[in-house]
Design a protein around this motif. Structure first.
Motif: not given
Length: 481
Positions: A212-222
């Motif tokens: 879940p943390i990786a998904l959140s990081a990807l969201f803010f990255f994009f």
């Protein structure tokens, strides 16, 4: 009264609801003052609802899922303290019911009853700020779910792949409240010492945490906000803080009784020889919980009783043994009644007495409450920017620019010799210009020297430290070329 809750029957859930209503009733009749942090969370949700991106356009150190929760509440109910506190009460009730469920279902104690649930409700209501919708309250829900998953593995002959759930719950808790990330260590040592998990299962739990943390990081990255997330959330969380001794005194003054009962229950627990090995391991896991919670104090953004909700499950856990293992049942009944009525008294007198009985102003949490802002009557329902600590100026106004959190905003405003800071301020004023700027730090004159273009847009008012946006001419006014 204790004997009533020692009865294990389904109708006792209704009893838990009645107990919660008894404690929360005064706050719907005479609502307590809004807290500074409570208003801050509402403002973040309000800004996100206007289309501004967390961390990039809204500078705050809220964890992302907490901010998303406040955003959703704002979309449904607007800036409503009653809605926040009603949702918090639902969460508290669910936590108490689940804590009682796993206590009975997983045989954590020598008896199956509803004492764990009522003690949970009792201790979480010792301070009025514990019943607001704080990030730590929301995160504690998932730590409890992780605890339930962990002890379920201990009851089986071997650890299963359900440890993925353990990591997942801990990750969600971290995304609600960053200091909960330390509970990954709690889970690791608990699995290592008490479950016999192998390397693959440890890895699976770690993957459940990272996912879940990786998904959140990807969201803010994009969304182009990953660097802002790092600066506003991660960097600020690990900055050295100077906690006020008065704040700790406030915590002791409000929650000291609950901690005392839990501590006495701990010593009663370790002195009782008839627990089975499984129950002893559960008690040791709760001991590790307390140690992890103590470590999390250094990561707390501020000190208040609400931040110590994470201690409530282990305190309630050991308090159960304090009452249940007492040889003289009549004494247990009397002490339980004293604790129950004392907590109820302080909850009601805080709402209905004009001069509440407390030991100190710290115990009344005066420093956490919104003060009456000394603003002119014309500055109401306006877009404002407060340069300095918010003391209630936002209560009847709307926040402008990304600078909601002064602790983060000062990185720009107190570094006006930095080109990056000056450009950042200009961009924020351009993207979301405030109608009024309330300058408590006397920084605007210096800022206008650095940004003459910005200085042309604002003029000082008859009120000291307050600047107003110039009225913009309508299209078609003035000279035409």
């Amino acid at each position: 009264m204790l004997s009533f809750f020692r009865v294990n029957a389904p109708y006792q859930i209704l009893s838990l609801i009645i107990v919660l209503v008894m404690f929360q009733f005064p706050f719907y009749i005479n609502a307590p003052d809004l807290l500074v942090s409570e208003l801050q969370w509402m403002l973040v949700g309000e800004k996100m609802g206007q289309g501004f991106m967390l961390y990039r356009d809204v500078w705050d150190n809220l964890s992302p899922l907490s901010a998303a929760a406040y955003w959703g509440i704002d979309e449904l109910f607007g800036r409503s303290p009653a809605a926040h506190r009603s949702i918090a009460n639902i969460l508290i009730l669910l936590q108490a019911i689940y804590f009682n469920y796993i206590s009975n279902q997983r045989q954590l104690f020598t008896e199956r009853n509803y004492v764990p649930g009522v003690l949970y409700l009792l201790f979480i209501n010792v301070s009025f700020d514990c019943s607001i919708l704080s990030p730590v309250l929301m995160a504690t829900t998932f730590i409890l779910l992780a605890f339930g998953t962990l002890i379920r593995q201990m009851q089986r002959e071997g650890v299963t792949d359900e440890v993925f759930e353990l990591g997942f719950y801990l990750s969600v808790a971290t995304l609600f409240y960053l200091p909960m990330g330390l509970f990954l260590l709690w889970a690791f040592f608990s699995m290592l010492l008490y479950t016999g998990a192998n390397f693959r299962q440890h890895t699976l739990a770690l993957f459940g945490y990272i996912f879940p943390i990786a998904l959140s990081a990807l969201f803010f990255f994009f969304r182009g906000a990953l660097d802002d997330l790092s600066q506003n959330l991660l960097t600020s969380a690990f900055e050295a803080r100077r906690y006020n001794l008065q704040d700790f005194l406030g915590v002791i003054g409000t929650m000291g009784g609950a901690f005392l009962v839990g501590g006495l229950g701990f010593f009663q627990t370790i002195g009782y020889p008839r627990f089975i090995n499984y129950q002893g391991r559960c008690q040791q896991i709760m001991g590790l919980w307390v140690i992890t919670a103590l470590l999390s104090i250094g990561l707390m953004p501020f000190i208040a009783p609400m931040q110590f909700i994470i201690f409530i499950p282990p305190v309630a856990f050991f308090a159960v043994n304090f009452f249940m293992l007492m040889k003289r049942r009549w004494l247990a009944e009397v002490l339980f009644m004293v604790v129950f009525l004392t907590t109820l008294f302080f909850r009601y007198q805080a709402s209905f007495l004009t001069d509440p009985i407390t030991l100190t102003s710290s115990a009344r949490l005066d420093n956490l409450k919104i003060k009456s802002a000394l603003l002119p009557a014309s500055i109401r329902q306006q877009k404002v920017l407060v340069i300095g600590e918010d003391e209630g100026e936002y209560r009847d106004n709307y926040p402008a620019t990304a600078y909601i959190n002064w602790e983060l905003a000062r990185n720009d405003f107190e570094n006006l010799d930095s080109y990056e800071s000056v450009i950042s301020i200009f961009d924020n004023f351009t993207a979301d210009p405030p109608t009024y700027v309330i300058d408590k730090e006397n920084l605007m004159p210096r800022l206008f020297k650095r940004l003459p273009e910005l200085g042309k847009r604002y003029h000082s008012t008859q009120w000291k430290g307050i600047y107003q946006l110039n009225v913009q001419p309508k299209v078609g006014d003035g000279d035409k070329r």
